[in-house]
Design a protein around this motif. Structure first.
Motif, PDB file in Angstrom:
ATOM      1  N   VAL A  15      17.908  24.161   9.569  1.00  0.00           N
ATOM      2  CA  VAL A  15      18.799  23.743  10.656  1.00  0.00           C
ATOM      3  C   VAL A  15      20.054  23.110  10.082  1.00  0.00           C
ATOM      4  O   VAL A  15      21.173  23.411  10.507  1.00  0.00           O
ATOM      5  CB  VAL A  15      18.087  22.763  11.615  1.00  0.00           C
ATOM      6  CG1 VAL A  15      19.061  22.157  12.610  1.00  0.00           C
ATOM      7  CG2 VAL A  15      16.935  23.462  12.328  1.00  0.00           C
ATOM      8  N   GLN A  16      19.890  22.249   9.093  1.00  0.00           N
ATOM      9  CA  GLN A  16      21.037  21.589   8.478  1.00  0.00           C
ATOM     10  C   GLN A  16      21.980  22.606   7.843  1.00  0.00           C
ATOM     11  O   GLN A  16      23.197  22.526   8.015  1.00  0.00           O
ATOM     12  CB  GLN A  16      20.564  20.578   7.438  1.00  0.00           C
ATOM     13  CG  GLN A  16      21.701  19.777   6.835  1.00  0.00           C
ATOM     14  CD  GLN A  16      21.195  18.695   5.892  1.00  0.00           C
ATOM     15  OE1 GLN A  16      19.999  18.598   5.611  1.00  0.00           O
ATOM     16  NE2 GLN A  16      22.094  17.887   5.405  1.00  0.00           N
ATOM     17  N   ALA A  22      28.014  26.608  10.596  1.00  0.00           N
ATOM     18  CA  ALA A  22      28.660  26.769  11.897  1.00  0.00           C
ATOM     19  C   ALA A  22      29.878  25.864  12.028  1.00  0.00           C
ATOM     20  O   ALA A  22      30.910  26.267  12.581  1.00  0.00           O
ATOM     21  CB  ALA A  22      27.664  26.495  13.020  1.00  0.00           C
ATOM     22  N   THR A  23      29.783  24.640  11.511  1.00  0.00           N
ATOM     23  CA  THR A  23      30.908  23.710  11.636  1.00  0.00           C
ATOM     24  C   THR A  23      32.111  24.136  10.797  1.00  0.00           C
ATOM     25  O   THR A  23      33.224  23.670  11.040  1.00  0.00           O
ATOM     26  CB  THR A  23      30.502  22.273  11.271  1.00  0.00           C
ATOM     27  OG1 THR A  23      30.006  22.245   9.945  1.00  0.00           O
ATOM     28  CG2 THR A  23      29.465  21.737  12.233  1.00  0.00           C
ATOM     29  N   GLN A  24      31.907  25.024   9.852  1.00  0.00           N
ATOM     30  CA  GLN A  24      33.025  25.537   9.050  1.00  0.00           C
ATOM     31  C   GLN A  24      33.812  26.619   9.785  1.00  0.00           C
ATOM     32  O   GLN A  24      34.865  27.040   9.323  1.00  0.00           O
ATOM     33  CB  GLN A  24      32.508  26.099   7.714  1.00  0.00           C
ATOM     34  CG  GLN A  24      31.804  25.092   6.848  1.00  0.00           C
ATOM     35  CD  GLN A  24      32.686  23.915   6.484  1.00  0.00           C
ATOM     36  OE1 GLN A  24      33.809  24.087   6.048  1.00  0.00           O
ATOM     37  NE2 GLN A  24      32.176  22.714   6.703  1.00  0.00           N
ATOM     38  N   ALA A  40      26.019  25.522  18.664  1.00  0.00           N
ATOM     39  CA  ALA A  40      25.449  25.686  17.322  1.00  0.00           C
ATOM     40  C   ALA A  40      25.944  24.633  16.336  1.00  0.00           C
ATOM     41  O   ALA A  40      25.403  24.513  15.243  1.00  0.00           O
ATOM     42  CB  ALA A  40      25.759  27.081  16.783  1.00  0.00           C
ATOM     43  N   LYS A  41      26.949  23.867  16.729  1.00  0.00           N
ATOM     44  CA  LYS A  41      27.481  22.828  15.846  1.00  0.00           C
ATOM     45  C   LYS A  41      26.841  21.470  16.124  1.00  0.00           C
ATOM     46  O   LYS A  41      27.213  20.472  15.544  1.00  0.00           O
ATOM     47  CB  LYS A  41      29.000  22.768  15.991  1.00  0.00           C
ATOM     48  CG  LYS A  41      29.646  24.090  15.579  1.00  0.00           C
ATOM     49  CD  LYS A  41      31.132  24.102  15.797  1.00  0.00           C
ATOM     50  CE  LYS A  41      31.688  25.489  15.465  1.00  0.00           C
ATOM     51  NZ  LYS A  41      33.136  25.554  15.639  1.00  0.00           N
ATOM     52  N   SER A  42      25.842  21.451  17.017  1.00  0.00           N
ATOM     53  CA  SER A  42      25.132  20.224  17.386  1.00  0.00           C
ATOM     54  C   SER A  42      23.793  20.166  16.650  1.00  0.00           C
ATOM     55  O   SER A  42      22.868  20.918  16.972  1.00  0.00           O
ATOM     56  CB  SER A  42      24.890  20.197  18.900  1.00  0.00           C
ATOM     57  OG  SER A  42      23.944  19.204  19.224  1.00  0.00           O
ATOM     58  N   LEU A  47      18.070  21.391  16.412  1.00  0.00           N
ATOM     59  CA  LEU A  47      16.722  20.943  16.030  1.00  0.00           C
ATOM     60  C   LEU A  47      15.717  21.198  17.146  1.00  0.00           C
ATOM     61  O   LEU A  47      14.551  21.462  16.881  1.00  0.00           O
ATOM     62  CB  LEU A  47      16.733  19.451  15.681  1.00  0.00           C
ATOM     63  CG  LEU A  47      17.107  19.101  14.259  1.00  0.00           C
ATOM     64  CD1 LEU A  47      17.298  17.591  14.118  1.00  0.00           C
ATOM     65  CD2 LEU A  47      16.094  19.611  13.262  1.00  0.00           C
ATOM     66  N   GLY A  48      16.166  21.163  18.385  1.00  0.00           N
ATOM     67  CA  GLY A  48      15.286  21.426  19.510  1.00  0.00           C
ATOM     68  C   GLY A  48      14.791  22.858  19.565  1.00  0.00           C
ATOM     69  O   GLY A  48      13.836  23.162  20.283  1.00  0.00           O
TER      70      GLY A  48
END
Length: 75
Positions: A15-16, A22-24, A40-42, A47-48
């Motif tokens: 996930v990490q 995704a944040t990139q 997807a950046k959360s 994690l859920g």
């Protein structure tokens, strides 16, 4: 054009890695599970969805993100 892939993240480290990739990206990325849309950046949101086959929907292109998607793609 919208792209969609199905992935499965089995461990918090997965996930990490996914969220970091995704944040990139400068474009929006959504995870869709049943009728729920998650950014997807959360990190908490993603994690859920741990250990679930999840559809990734996005408009854009980023080579690093594509490589991470390929790593976790469901065959």
């Amino acid at each position: 054009m919208m792209k969609e892939r199905v992935i499965r993240l089995n461990h918090p480290k997965d996930v990490q890695e996914f969220v970091n990739a995704a944040t990139q990206c400068e474009f929006d990325i959504n995870l869709i599970y049943q009728h729920i849309f998650i950014d997807a950046k959360s990190l908490i949101g993603v994690l859920g969805l741990l250990r679930q086959n999840t559809k990734v929907s996005y408009f854009g292109e980023n080579q690093g993100f594509e490589q991470v998607l390929q790593k976790y793609a469901v065959a």
